[in-house]
Enzyme design. Structure first.
Site, PDB file in Angstrom:
ATOM      1  N   THR A  23      40.174  23.284 -34.429  1.00 35.28           N
ATOM      2  CA  THR A  23      38.845  23.612 -33.896  1.00 35.28           C
ATOM      3  C   THR A  23      38.630  25.114 -33.707  1.00 35.28           C
ATOM      4  OG1 THR A  23      39.660  23.407 -31.642  1.00 35.28           O
ATOM      5  CG2 THR A  23      38.673  21.432 -32.639  1.00 35.28           C
ATOM      6  N   LYS A  24      39.581  25.938 -34.095  1.00 35.73           N
ATOM      7  CA  LYS A  24      39.436  27.375 -33.836  1.00 35.73           C
ATOM      8  C   LYS A  24      38.550  28.040 -34.893  1.00 35.73           C
ATOM      9  CE  LYS A  24      41.681  27.272 -29.999  1.00 35.73           C
ATOM     10  NZ  LYS A  24      43.094  27.167 -29.700  1.00 35.73           N
TER      11      LYS A  24
END
Ligand SMILES: *Cc1c(COP(=O)(O)O)cnc(C)c1O
Length: 386
Positions: A187-188
């Site tokens: 999710t970065k």
């Protein structure tokens, strides 16, 4: 509304080029750390803007933070200052070294480490300070460097949210800190599924981290198969770790790296729309970077004001009912049973983080978001708070 219509909190932005690169890596016959990982490291340094810095690819930011502390010689009896408003990794890696994380409160505007609170926490045992660039807005790294100099400390930046981010005209990664650690978790801001990168200017630290990344072996596996020494020959010089990045992951990372700026710009335009659309609501909005700095906009965190008609938990439930999935960053360390009990932490020592936690909501902000999805998030927030 069906479940499929809901707007997820985060979706990785993976295109055909990433799929092709991973497929090519799979077909190449070399899956573990190899040419793709080596190229990814070189390209990462170049993208930061200084090919002479050492970039060391690892299988998570957590692994990278651990390698950095290990290379700095952090050991039992040492203390490492970390902010309360972070993910558990930041403190956990201090424990890996047998040392003690000293958790301090954060700044009410940025939720980044409060250097005055950090100053009060310094003892003769303090060795390192680990600031976190929360949400992708950098801590003032000039102030951190002055703080470290004044107190004789080393600096490891938890830059899990901060690629790409600029601080006082300098890319995060190229400042004067000993090590800077980025995350490529799913999710970065850019992803390899799981992965991370440690950046340092210090040759000796780089050498130690490269060795410890792969079992404390003096040459990495790929070198073993490409140099002219016999491939079976290697030496274990320390009890190392298993923190290397696979070539399949690195192949994905090389494509994501090329797109990181464009993905950041997509998030920045979503943030700009949110900031404008929510300006009149009973919320505290996140601040943008000052002149000369930039924000990665990894997260967009609202804080509900006292005048908001509903509380944070109810807001998240109602947003979900309206088809928008939200999250909370972070549950501060002092509220987690392990950190609270092992550090004997009191809520009253963290007034800013404790207050922020009651109000904070992270809205969806990811580069693959459509304009229609952004419109729906805005409409849902305004329906609940307008
Ligand atoms: C995600 C995150 C980490 C850990 O990153 P991994 O790559 O999952 O190990 C560390 N610190 C912060 C602030 C994070 O958000």
């Amino acid at each position: 509304m069906t479940v499929d219509d809901r707007i997820p909190f985060a979706v990785p932005d993976i295109g055909e080029e990433e799929i092709q690169a991973v497929t090519d890596a799979l077909r190449s016959g070399w899956l573990t750390t190899g040419q793709n990982a080596a190229a990814f490291e070189k390209e990462f340094s170049a993208e930061l803007g200084d090919p002479s810095v050492h970039s060391i690819a690892v299988n998570s930011a957590t692994a990278g933070l651990h390698l950095a502390l290990d290379a700095l010689g952090v050991q039992p009896g040492d203390e490492v200052i970390v902010p309360d408003w972070t993910f558990t990794s930041t403190a956990e890696v201090v424990r890996y070294c047998g040392a003690t994380p000293v958790i301090v409160d954060v700044d009410p505007v940025t939720l980044n480490i409060d250097l005055e609170a950090a100053q009060r926490a310094v003892t003769e045992r303090t060795k390192v300070i680990m600031p976190v660039h929360f949400a992708g807005l950098a801590v003032d790294l000039n102030a951190v460097a002055a703080f470290a100099e004044r107190n004789g400390l080393r600096v490891v930046e938890d830059a899990a949210h901060a690629h790409p981010t600029t601080c006082n005209g300098v890319r995060v990664g190229l400042g004067s800190s000993d090590c800077i650690v980025f995350s490529f978790y799913a999710t970065k801001t850019m992803t390899t599924g799981e992965g991370g990168m440690v950046v340092t200017r210090d040759e000796a630290l780089a050498k130690r981290m490269r060795t410890m990344r792969l079992h404390g072996i003096s040459r990495d596996v790929f070198d073993r198969y490409t140099s002219d020494k016999p491939s079976w020959q290697y030496e274990v010089v320390a009890p190392g770790f298993k923190y290397n990045l696979t070539d399949t992951a690195a192949a994905m990372g090389r494509v994501q790296l090329k797109r990181a700026g464009q993905m950041r710009d997509a998030r920045a335009s979503i943030a700009a729309r949110y900031l404008e659309a929510f300006a009149d609501l009973p919320v505290q909005l996140p601040v943008d970077a000052a002149e000369g700095s930039s924000h990665s906009w990894h997260l967009f965190v609202l804080r509900l004001a006292d005048e908001a008609p509903i509380g944070r938990n109810e807001f998240i439930e109602k947003m979900s009912a309206l088809g928008v999935l939200c999250s909370v960053h972070f549950i501060p360390l002092h509220l987690h049973p392990y950190w609270r009990d092992s550090g004997d932490l009191q809520e009253s020592d963290f007034p800013v983080a404790a207050d922020a936690f009651r109000r904070a909501v992270s809205l969806p902000i990811f580069s693959a978001m459509t304009d229609a999805q952004v419109d729906r998030v805005i409409a849902a927030v305004r329906e609940l708070l307008g």
